[in-house]
Enzyme design. Structure first.
Site, PDB file in Angstrom:
ATOM      1  N   ASP A  40       0.937  -1.566   0.185  1.00  0.00           N
ATOM      2  CA  ASP A  40       0.146   0.008  -0.064  1.00  0.00           C
ATOM      3  C   ASP A  40       0.855   1.372   0.262  1.00  0.00           C
ATOM      4  O   ASP A  40       1.920   1.578   1.108  1.00  0.00           O
ATOM      5  CB  ASP A  40      -0.584  -0.007   1.288  1.00  0.00           C
ATOM      6  CG  ASP A  40      -1.897   1.123   0.739  1.00  0.00           C
ATOM      7  OD1 ASP A  40      -2.716   2.016   0.294  1.00  0.00           O
ATOM      8  OD2 ASP A  40      -2.839   0.299   1.767  1.00  0.00           O
ATOM      9  N   SER A  92       5.287   5.370  10.386  1.00  0.00           N
ATOM     10  CA  SER A  92       4.994   3.909   9.913  1.00  0.00           C
ATOM     11  C   SER A  92       4.087   3.505   9.666  1.00  0.00           C
ATOM     12  O   SER A  92       3.109   3.566  10.442  1.00  0.00           O
ATOM     13  CB  SER A  92       6.582   3.469  10.006  1.00  0.00           C
ATOM     14  OG  SER A  92       6.156   3.148  11.608  1.00  0.00           O
ATOM     15  N   LYS A  93       3.746   2.704   8.072  1.00  0.00           N
ATOM     16  CA  LYS A  93       2.599   1.985   8.124  1.00  0.00           C
ATOM     17  C   LYS A  93       2.497   0.283   9.154  1.00  0.00           C
ATOM     18  O   LYS A  93       1.295   0.004   9.751  1.00  0.00           O
ATOM     19  CB  LYS A  93       2.809   1.116   6.199  1.00  0.00           C
ATOM     20  CG  LYS A  93       2.430   1.667   5.807  1.00  0.00           C
ATOM     21  CD  LYS A  93       1.978   1.049   4.149  1.00  0.00           C
ATOM     22  CE  LYS A  93       3.626   0.831   3.553  1.00  0.00           C
ATOM     23  NZ  LYS A  93       3.469  -0.053   2.332  1.00  0.00           N
ATOM     24  N   ARG A  94       3.648   0.081  10.063  1.00  0.00           N
ATOM     25  CA  ARG A  94       2.972  -0.838  10.874  1.00  0.00           C
ATOM     26  C   ARG A  94       2.271  -0.116  12.372  1.00  0.00           C
ATOM     27  O   ARG A  94       2.169  -0.646  12.682  1.00  0.00           O
ATOM     28  CB  ARG A  94       4.695  -1.254  11.074  1.00  0.00           C
ATOM     29  CG  ARG A  94       5.188  -1.912   9.898  1.00  0.00           C
ATOM     30  CD  ARG A  94       6.217  -3.256  11.111  1.00  0.00           C
ATOM     31  NE  ARG A  94       8.264  -1.925  10.926  1.00  0.00           N
ATOM     32  CZ  ARG A  94       8.387  -1.503  10.371  1.00  0.00           C
ATOM     33  NH1 ARG A  94       8.475  -1.660   9.220  1.00  0.00           N
ATOM     34  NH2 ARG A  94       9.247  -0.867  10.889  1.00  0.00           N
ATOM     35  N   LYS A  95       2.915   1.246  12.406  1.00  0.00           N
ATOM     36  CA  LYS A  95       2.659   1.414  13.744  1.00  0.00           C
ATOM     37  C   LYS A  95       1.783   2.434  13.595  1.00  0.00           C
ATOM     38  O   LYS A  95       0.480   2.669  14.365  1.00  0.00           O
ATOM     39  CB  LYS A  95       3.907   2.465  14.464  1.00  0.00           C
ATOM     40  CG  LYS A  95       4.947   2.363  14.311  1.00  0.00           C
ATOM     41  CD  LYS A  95       6.089   2.662  15.073  1.00  0.00           C
ATOM     42  CE  LYS A  95       7.685   1.904  15.907  1.00  0.00           C
ATOM     43  NZ  LYS A  95       8.168   2.896  15.886  1.00  0.00           N
TER      44      LYS A  95
END
Length: 487
Positions: free
Chosen positions: A14, A250-253
């Site tokens: 994404d 970030s996309k993780r957080k």
């Protein structure tokens, strides 16, 4: 000199909101200078490559209104614009660097490199390649442990590499000394560092605008430009977008790191574009926070770009979104909410004439009540849902539809059944006469609460008499009586 800038996203999932952030500043500068904006896809990381990601980049950037002049989907004088389609381009330059003594073959296995780094960390010395392969032939290296028959190409960093450069945003910048970076991988794919320099040169890129995390890599790129005898582009390193705790977004957080998240939530693209501009730029009118891309581009000056990593403040974005949302004409609001109503299963795609008429009637009632386009679904459900699928929210029912509500619901149903002209004013007049001072003697807020829940299924709705007028007499009375019967 004709300005040429680019963004070079990797199709590895994404698209990140940082891609739009960089695209905005590249495009604003290009348009102000009358230059070209290039989209180049850097898809050499095959381990993380995702086939649909490239199209997502196109879709989300176009949703924001950030269009490009050249790219994989448009072509251009320097096609192809996908690195995976340019593989034959890079190897000759790697071989040229080897012949000139600026690069060398490295046959170290992955296991050997891992053991080397672990030993360096244990000894608390700087990590980096120890040049075991430098100066050796393949046969000489094969006689030593940790040999791999498929070599990589590494750059040979001199003792005193150029570590200072002038940045358009930051002035003179000092970067750390680079390691002997891999330029060409064992599978024949270039690493980012070789490919970006070769492509930027061959595509005539004059200004490299990218995030500040690439400052440490700039000396490697300067060396490659110099070794290959090419003119250096100018560099502008933008501050990174940060979370509230100042960590890199970030996309993780943070789900807001995904560009598609803003589409899903129902932010207006012009509001998000304004927000991204506001994070990194200030107009000459320092207190002006609501501005268009055209205003940003016409005033563009690298001296007005912030150097401190801006905090991605969603509250500020919500405020901006509200500013733009309120300015939408009613017809445009309808056009923009329809996809969200379709996603919620409330209208067809495209909407039928009856559905469209219902949404057009509801639009004035929800215009000032929604902060995001996606919120229209909850406020519209009572009107658009099939009658046999209408339900009352249990939490709202528990709060408003108690034993005392029965008398209110029946009184309202009786009063409304006599209304002939089913419009907002007669509906409200009938309710007030039956429930307020001359009727049950209730305050309007208390009287309307159980009716609102019974008729709309929620304790939050557009104005009640207007909602009932849109809903129609038959459905309104059916819902009031059903709620009363259920007590």
């Amino acid at each position: 000199m004709s300005v040429r800038v680019r963004i070079a996203p990797s199709p590895t999932g994404d698209p990140h909101v940082g891609t739009a952030y960089m695209a905005l500043f590249n495009l604003a500068f290009a348009r102000q200078q009358g230059g070209a904006f290039v989209l180049r896809v850097e898809d050499t990381d095959r381990a993380r490559f995702q086939a649909d990601s490239e199209q997502q980049v196109y879709d989300t950037l176009r949703w924001l209104g950030l269009d490009w002049d050249e790219g994989p989907d448009k072509g251009g004088p320097y096609a192809p614009y996908r690195q995976s389609e340019r593989l034959e381009t890079y190897r000759p330059y790697a071989e040229q660097l080897i012949e000139a003594g600026h690069a060398y073959l490295c046959w170290c296995s992955g296991e050997r490199l891992t053991a080397m780094r672990e030993d360096q960390q244990k000894r608390k010395v700087p990590t980096g390649y120890d040049r075991l392969c430098h100066g050796k032939t393949e046969q000489e290296r094969a006689e030593l442990p940790g040999f791999s028959p498929n070599p990589v190409v590494r750059m040979l960093v001199p003792e005193n590499p150029p570590l200072h450069f002038v940045d358009l945003v930051r002035g003179e910048v000092a970067a750390p000394r680079p390691d002997d970076q891999v330029l060409l991988k064992a599978d024949g794919f270039p690493t980012y560092h070789l490919a970006v320099v070769v492509d930027d040169h061959l595509m005539g890129i004059t200004h490299v605008v990218r995030g500040e995390e690439w400052i440490s890599s700039t000396p490697k790129h300067l060396l490659l430009f110099d070794w290959l005898g090419w003119e250096r582009p100018q560099f502008a390193h933008m501050p990174l977008l940060r979370n509230g705790d100042k960590s890199k977004i970030s996309k993780r957080k943070n789900p807001a790191a995904r560009l598609s998240w803003f589409v899903e939530q129902g932010y207006l693209p012009e509001a998000l574009l304004n927000f991204l501009g506001l994070l990194g730029y200030s107009l000459p009118e320092a207190d002006k926070e609501v501005f268009t891309f055209a205003e940003m581009s016409s005033s563009f000056d690298w001296g007005r770009v912030n150097t401190v990593g801006p905090v991605f403040d969603l509250d500020k974005l919500a405020w901006l979104n509200g500013q733009y949302l309120r300015e939408l004409p009613q017809a445009e609001l309808v056009r923009r909410v329809l996809p969200y109503l379709a996603t919620a299963g409330l209208v067809d795609a495209p909407a039928t004439p009856a559905q469209l008429a219902a949404v057009e009637g509801l639009a004035p009632l929800i215009h000032t009540r929604i902060a995001l386009l996606s919120e229209a679904a909850d406020l519209s459900r009572f009107l658009l849902v099939d009658e046999d699928a209408f339900t009352v929210d249990p939490a709202a029912a528990a709060k408003a539809l108690d034993g005392a509500a029965g008398a209110v619901l029946l009184a309202a149903a009786e009063a409304l059944s006599a209304v002939q002209d089913w419009q907002t004013e007669p509906v409200q007049a009938a309710l007030d006469a039956a429930l307020l001072e001359d009727g049950l003697g209730l305050k309007r807020k208390k009287a309307y609460a159980p009716i609102r829940v019974a008729v709309t299924g929620s304790h939050i709705s557009p104005p009640l008499p207007e909602s009932m007028a849109l809903l129609g007499k038959e459905r309104t009375l059916r819902r009031l009586r059903a709620a009363a019967d259920g007590l």
